[in-house]
Design a protein around this motif. Structure first.
Motif, PDB file in Angstrom:
ATOM      1  N   ASP A  44      44.198  46.914  45.707  1.00 54.17           N
ATOM      2  CA  ASP A  44      44.082  47.677  44.453  1.00 54.17           C
ATOM      3  C   ASP A  44      44.144  46.795  43.206  1.00 54.17           C
ATOM      4  OD1 ASP A  44      43.809  50.158  45.715  1.00 54.17           O
ATOM      5  OD2 ASP A  44      45.980  50.378  45.910  1.00 54.17           O
ATOM      6  N   GLU A  45      44.053  45.500  43.367  1.00 50.93           N
ATOM      7  CA  GLU A  45      44.054  44.587  42.227  1.00 50.93           C
ATOM      8  C   GLU A  45      42.642  44.058  41.989  1.00 50.93           C
ATOM      9  OE1 GLU A  45      46.200  40.407  40.760  1.00 50.93           O
ATOM     10  OE2 GLU A  45      46.859  41.422  42.603  1.00 50.93           O
ATOM     11  N   ILE A  46      42.185  44.118  40.748  1.00 50.15           N
ATOM     12  CA  ILE A  46      40.832  43.646  40.429  1.00 50.15           C
ATOM     13  C   ILE A  46      40.773  42.122  40.558  1.00 50.15           C
ATOM     14  CG2 ILE A  46      39.063  43.469  38.637  1.00 50.15           C
ATOM     15  CD1 ILE A  46      40.057  46.130  37.537  1.00 50.15           C
ATOM     16  N   LYS A  47      39.773  41.659  41.331  1.00 54.15           N
ATOM     17  CA  LYS A  47      39.650  40.235  41.608  1.00 54.15           C
ATOM     18  C   LYS A  47      38.344  39.618  41.101  1.00 54.15           C
ATOM     19  CE  LYS A  47      43.507  39.485  43.822  1.00 54.15           C
ATOM     20  NZ  LYS A  47      44.509  38.512  43.311  1.00 54.15           N
ATOM     21  N   GLY A  48      37.373  40.452  40.791  1.00 52.88           N
ATOM     22  CA  GLY A  48      36.100  39.915  40.312  1.00 52.88           C
ATOM     23  C   GLY A  48      35.215  41.024  39.773  1.00 52.88           C
ATOM     24  N   LEU A  49      34.196  40.635  39.010  1.00 52.43           N
ATOM     25  CA  LEU A  49      33.274  41.621  38.459  1.00 52.43           C
ATOM     26  C   LEU A  49      31.873  41.035  38.304  1.00 52.43           C
ATOM     27  CD1 LEU A  49      32.507  41.173  35.135  1.00 52.43           C
ATOM     28  CD2 LEU A  49      34.985  41.497  35.005  1.00 52.43           C
ATOM     29  N   LEU A  50      30.906  41.896  38.466  1.00 56.54           N
ATOM     30  CA  LEU A  50      29.521  41.627  38.090  1.00 56.54           C
ATOM     31  C   LEU A  50      29.146  42.694  37.069  1.00 56.54           C
ATOM     32  CD1 LEU A  50      27.711  41.046  41.529  1.00 56.54           C
ATOM     33  CD2 LEU A  50      28.858  39.358  40.079  1.00 56.54           C
ATOM     34  N   TYR A  51      28.504  42.288  35.990  1.00 55.53           N
ATOM     35  CA  TYR A  51      28.141  43.213  34.909  1.00 55.53           C
ATOM     36  C   TYR A  51      26.632  43.176  34.759  1.00 55.53           C
ATOM     37  CZ  TYR A  51      28.891  45.560  30.356  1.00 55.53           C
ATOM     38  OH  TYR A  51      28.927  46.442  29.295  1.00 55.53           O
ATOM     39  N   PHE A  52      25.995  44.337  34.891  1.00 57.22           N
ATOM     40  CA  PHE A  52      24.537  44.420  34.875  1.00 57.22           C
ATOM     41  C   PHE A  52      24.049  45.283  33.715  1.00 57.22           C
ATOM     42  CE2 PHE A  52      25.599  43.510  39.249  1.00 57.22           C
ATOM     43  CZ  PHE A  52      24.605  42.636  39.679  1.00 57.22           C
ATOM     44  N   ILE A  53      22.916  44.866  33.156  1.00 56.74           N
ATOM     45  CA  ILE A  53      22.250  45.623  32.099  1.00 56.74           C
ATOM     46  C   ILE A  53      21.027  46.313  32.705  1.00 56.74           C
ATOM     47  CG2 ILE A  53      21.120  45.479  29.849  1.00 56.74           C
ATOM     48  CD1 ILE A  53      24.135  44.801  29.933  1.00 56.74           C
ATOM     49  N   PRO A  54      20.767  47.576  32.356  1.00 58.23           N
ATOM     50  CA  PRO A  54      19.551  48.221  32.857  1.00 58.23           C
ATOM     51  C   PRO A  54      18.312  47.432  32.476  1.00 58.23           C
ATOM     52  CG  PRO A  54      20.991  49.818  31.793  1.00 58.23           C
ATOM     53  CD  PRO A  54      21.553  48.465  31.489  1.00 58.23           C
ATOM     54  N   GLN A  71      32.087  37.094  36.945  1.00 54.45           N
ATOM     55  CA  GLN A  71      33.405  36.491  36.741  1.00 54.45           C
ATOM     56  C   GLN A  71      34.352  36.888  37.863  1.00 54.45           C
ATOM     57  OE1 GLN A  71      33.709  37.853  32.362  1.00 54.45           O
ATOM     58  NE2 GLN A  71      34.893  35.953  32.430  1.00 54.45           N
ATOM     59  N   ARG A  72      35.299  36.015  38.142  1.00 57.71           N
ATOM     60  CA  ARG A  72      36.300  36.332  39.158  1.00 57.71           C
ATOM     61  C   ARG A  72      37.545  35.495  38.928  1.00 57.71           C
ATOM     62  NH1 ARG A  72      36.331  32.371  43.215  1.00 57.71           N
ATOM     63  NH2 ARG A  72      34.534  30.945  43.160  1.00 57.71           N
ATOM     64  N   ASP A  73      38.622  35.939  39.530  1.00 64.17           N
ATOM     65  CA  ASP A  73      39.864  35.185  39.539  1.00 64.17           C
ATOM     66  C   ASP A  73      39.633  33.903  40.336  1.00 64.17           C
ATOM     67  OD1 ASP A  73      42.413  34.173  40.075  1.00 64.17           O
ATOM     68  OD2 ASP A  73      43.310  36.165  40.261  1.00 64.17           O
ATOM     69  N   ARG A  74      39.991  32.766  39.783  1.00 59.34           N
ATOM     70  CA  ARG A  74      39.726  31.503  40.469  1.00 59.34           C
ATOM     71  C   ARG A  74      40.528  31.354  41.766  1.00 59.34           C
ATOM     72  NH1 ARG A  74      42.339  27.255  36.194  1.00 59.34           N
ATOM     73  NH2 ARG A  74      40.193  27.423  35.458  1.00 59.34           N
ATOM     74  N   GLU A  75      41.510  32.228  41.980  1.00 57.80           N
ATOM     75  CA  GLU A  75      42.306  32.167  43.205  1.00 57.80           C
ATOM     76  C   GLU A  75      41.727  33.024  44.330  1.00 57.80           C
ATOM     77  OE1 GLU A  75      44.744  30.029  43.449  1.00 57.80           O
ATOM     78  OE2 GLU A  75      44.481  29.477  41.334  1.00 57.80           O
ATOM     79  N   THR A  76      40.601  33.675  44.080  1.00 57.15           N
ATOM     80  CA  THR A  76      40.026  34.528  45.114  1.00 57.15           C
ATOM     81  C   THR A  76      39.474  33.695  46.262  1.00 57.15           C
ATOM     82  OG1 THR A  76      37.930  34.570  43.914  1.00 57.15           O
ATOM     83  CG2 THR A  76      39.424  36.432  43.590  1.00 57.15           C
ATOM     84  N   ASP A  77      39.324  34.338  47.409  1.00 53.73           N
ATOM     85  CA  ASP A  77      38.777  33.678  48.593  1.00 53.73           C
ATOM     86  C   ASP A  77      37.263  33.547  48.482  1.00 53.73           C
ATOM     87  OD1 ASP A  77      41.166  33.509  50.547  1.00 53.73           O
ATOM     88  OD2 ASP A  77      41.248  35.569  49.802  1.00 53.73           O
ATOM     89  N   PRO A  78      36.679  32.547  49.153  1.00 52.88           N
ATOM     90  CA  PRO A  78      35.222  32.417  49.170  1.00 52.88           C
ATOM     91  C   PRO A  78      34.576  33.675  49.755  1.00 52.88           C
ATOM     92  CG  PRO A  78      36.266  30.430  50.024  1.00 52.88           C
ATOM     93  CD  PRO A  78      37.354  31.456  49.869  1.00 52.88           C
ATOM     94  N   GLY A  79      33.496  34.096  49.148  1.00 52.46           N
ATOM     95  CA  GLY A  79      32.773  35.261  49.625  1.00 52.46           C
ATOM     96  C   GLY A  79      32.844  36.463  48.708  1.00 52.46           C
ATOM     97  N   VAL A  80      33.673  36.388  47.664  1.00 56.52           N
ATOM     98  CA  VAL A  80      33.801  37.533  46.756  1.00 56.52           C
ATOM     99  C   VAL A  80      32.489  37.808  46.030  1.00 56.52           C
ATOM    100  CG1 VAL A  80      34.924  38.364  44.653  1.00 56.52           C
ATOM    101  CG2 VAL A  80      36.290  37.332  46.462  1.00 56.52           C
ATOM    102  N   ASN A  81      31.826  36.767  45.552  1.00 55.32           N
ATOM    103  CA  ASN A  81      30.554  36.980  44.854  1.00 55.32           C
ATOM    104  C   ASN A  81      29.518  37.598  45.786  1.00 55.32           C
ATOM    105  OD1 ASN A  81      31.481  35.995  42.423  1.00 55.32           O
ATOM    106  ND2 ASN A  81      30.684  33.930  42.751  1.00 55.32           N
ATOM    107  N   GLU A  82      29.459  37.097  47.033  1.00 52.36           N
ATOM    108  CA  GLU A  82      28.512  37.650  47.994  1.00 52.36           C
ATOM    109  C   GLU A  82      28.798  39.125  48.258  1.00 52.36           C
ATOM    110  OE1 GLU A  82      29.996  34.779  48.159  1.00 52.36           O
ATOM    111  OE2 GLU A  82      28.560  33.217  48.765  1.00 52.36           O
TER     112      GLU A  82
END
Length: 213
Positions: A159-169, A181-192
């Motif tokens: 339940d803790e926010i760890k990353g975000l992608l922000y898109f424009i129409p 953007q993401r927390d630099r402590e996140t595990d590999p694979g969050v962006n994917e």
């Protein structure tokens, strides 16, 4: 008539893409552009031209053409995690899910005020002291309610926010990435994980393309 839109900065005379106006007069406009650059000892350059424009600039401006990056566009209907080419991505996504991460996509306007406020704070914190410089794909703002039609994909763990992608129409049927953007402590694979979640959302909502810039 034909002309060229340009600006001069730090001794560089930078043209914005193709000449405009009658195509047959482009060589004349380019010749005048080069003449002015030589008169003031400016370095002539062009950015963002089309393939046809690039050919004319090279031929009549004595320039060389360099690719500086292709836009990565996911065709939603063709996207799949199956098959050998996507094995690495599939493994990353499955691994990060097993670690307790999840991701979901919605419009900015659909978020509650507490989540919006938290995201604005995190977007600033995740710059880790580096000023917001802005670059080619980024707007000058994030999380403004005037952009209620923007889309956001949020990754969470416990339940803790760890990353975000922000898109424009992008037109009426596609999305274009504005920031990742993401927390630099996140595990590999969050962006994917977030990208896959976005494409799944796009498929469910009949969107056609997702540009990752």
């Amino acid at each position: 008539k034909a002309g060229i839109a340009y600006r001069v900065q730090s001794g560089v005379m930078l043209a914005s893409g193709d000449p405009f106006g009658e195509y047959s007069l482009w060589p004349e406009a380019i010749a005048e552009f080069i003449r002015i650059a030589e008169e003031y000892a400016w370095t002539p350059a062009v950015m963002g031209c089309s393939d046809r424009g690039g050919e004319v600039w090279v031929e009549h401006g004595g320039m060389i053409a360099i690719d500086i990056g292709d836009e990565a566009i996911i065709s939603v209907k063709d996207f799949t995690l199956e098959g050998r080419p996507m094995a690495n991505v599939r493994q990353m996504v499955n691994r990060i899910k097993r670690k307790g991460y999840s991701a979901n996509t919605c419009r900015w306007s659909e978020l509650d005020e507490a989540t919006k406020s938290e995201l604005r704070i995190l977007a600033k914190r995740w710059r880790y002291g580096v000023p917001e410089r802005g670059f080619s794909m980024s707007m000058d703002r994030f999380g403004d309610d005037v952009d209620g039609d923007a889309f956001i994909t949020i990754a969470r763990k416990d339940d803790e926010i760890k990353g975000l992608l922000y898109f424009i129409p992008w037109t009426s049927h596609s999305l274009s990435l504005d920031r990742m953007q993401r927390d630099r402590e996140t595990d590999p694979g969050v962006n994917e994980l977030m990208i896959v979640a976005t494409v799944e959302y796009a498929a469910e909502n009949k969107l056609e393309n997702v540009s990752l810039n």
